[in-house]
Design a protein around this motif. Structure first.
Motif, mmCIF file in Angstrom:
data_model
loop_
_atom_site.group_PDB
_atom_site.id
_atom_site.type_symbol
_atom_site.label_atom_id
_atom_site.label_comp_id
_atom_site.label_asym_id
_atom_site.label_seq_id
_atom_site.Cartn_x
_atom_site.Cartn_y
_atom_site.Cartn_z
ATOM 1 N N ASP A 1 0.861 -1.182 0.000
ATOM 2 C CA ASP A 1 0.000 0.000 0.000
ATOM 3 C C ASP A 1 0.898 1.232 0.000
ATOM 4 O OD1 ASP A 1 -2.069 1.756 0.136
ATOM 5 O OD2 ASP A 1 -2.872 1.058 2.048
ATOM 6 N N GLY B 1 0.710 4.318 -1.019
ATOM 7 C CA GLY B 1 0.220 5.686 -0.814
ATOM 8 C C GLY B 1 0.677 6.647 -1.893
ATOM 9 N N ARG C 1 -6.893 2.108 -2.800
ATOM 10 C CA ARG C 1 -5.597 2.321 -3.428
ATOM 11 C C ARG C 1 -5.653 3.448 -4.443
ATOM 12 N NH1 ARG C 1 -5.533 -1.974 -0.012
ATOM 13 N NH2 ARG C 1 -3.521 -3.016 0.055
ATOM 14 N N ARG C 2 -4.613 4.256 -4.446
ATOM 15 C CA ARG C 2 -4.492 5.295 -5.469
ATOM 16 C C ARG C 2 -4.315 4.620 -6.823
ATOM 17 N NH1 ARG C 2 -2.139 10.329 -3.745
ATOM 18 N NH2 ARG C 2 -0.960 10.361 -5.686
#
Length: 230
Positions: free
Chosen positions: A188, A190, A223-224
């Motif tokens: 993850d 970011g 999630r981006r």
């Protein structure tokens, strides 16, 4: 994001799924019209505007049980995958885990066998070191030397990297990118999300059909998006 495929009697880090559970999970993917592929195959398809029916399957650490337990299940469904291995620990064990059972890692022959079966081989570093705490010399060795060893071993280019522990920072991402890897997998990441910090979903023994459905939906929300791969 998978790790070991074996018995789950003692699994404090939740890194193991049984072969039966893996069969059920891959059957679930197939039932939803999805096909498991390597990360490179997914990225290639998405770059061409396709790949909506593909899911990248990754197996971290290079456990020896991949050849005996995971590979036959992948073959059964006609799925591919990416196997991230540790060329500095060939034939060793997961000694970086302070608790839990010792699991054997693939030998050089095991990695060659997986590559011959069409599995993409990627680097997980040399020895499973947290790159965010590594000094400059160690970081360079883990990133560069691991790739060189694996390319000689597998007889093919190594395009992908996987950050041990999923730990990343801008320094580690830059080192991996500068080493020439086409992509790298995190968990993850970011704001660092991108081709060299791809987000993944952990899959474990408790992930039945309902949990997989929820994880698939939540992954898209939490999630981006990776630029260019939406």
């Amino acid at each position: 994001m998978y790790h070991s495929v074996d018995d789950c009697a003692d699994d404090p880090y939740r890194i193991t799924v049984t072969p039966q559970r893996l069969r059920e999970q891959l059957r679930w993917l197939r039932g939803r019209g999805l096909k498991g592929v390597s990360v490179t195959d997914l990225l290639t398809a998405r770059a061409r505007g396709g790949g909506r029916d593909l899911v990248a399957l990754t197996f971290d650490d290079g456990y020896a049980d991949f050849v005996d337990n995971a590979l036959p299940v992948l073959r059964r469904w006609g799925f591919g995958a990416t196997l991230f291995v540790l060329p500095g620990r060939l034939g060793g064990t997961n000694a970086w885990d302070p608790a839990g059972p010792r699991k054997p890692l693939l030998t050089a022959d095991g990695i060659r066998h997986a590559a011959a079966e069409g599995i993409e081989i990627g680097s997980h570093g040399l020895t499973h070191v947290d790159l965010t705490t590594a000094d400059d010399a160690t970081l360079a060795s883990e990133v560069h030397e691991s790739r060189a060893v694996l390319e000689r071993l597998a007889g093919a280019p190594v395009s992908g990297f996987c950050y041990p522990y999923g730990s990343i920072d801008s320094r580690a991402v830059t080192a991996v990118r500068d080493a020439g890897y086409a992509y790298a997998c995190a968990i993850d990441p970011g704001p660092l999300t991108g081709l060299h910090a791809l987000p993944r979903v952990h899959v474990g023994q408790n992930d039945n059909a309902v949990r997989l459905f929820l994880k698939q939906r939540l992954h898209r929300l939490r999630r981006r998006p990776v630029e260019g791969l939406r």
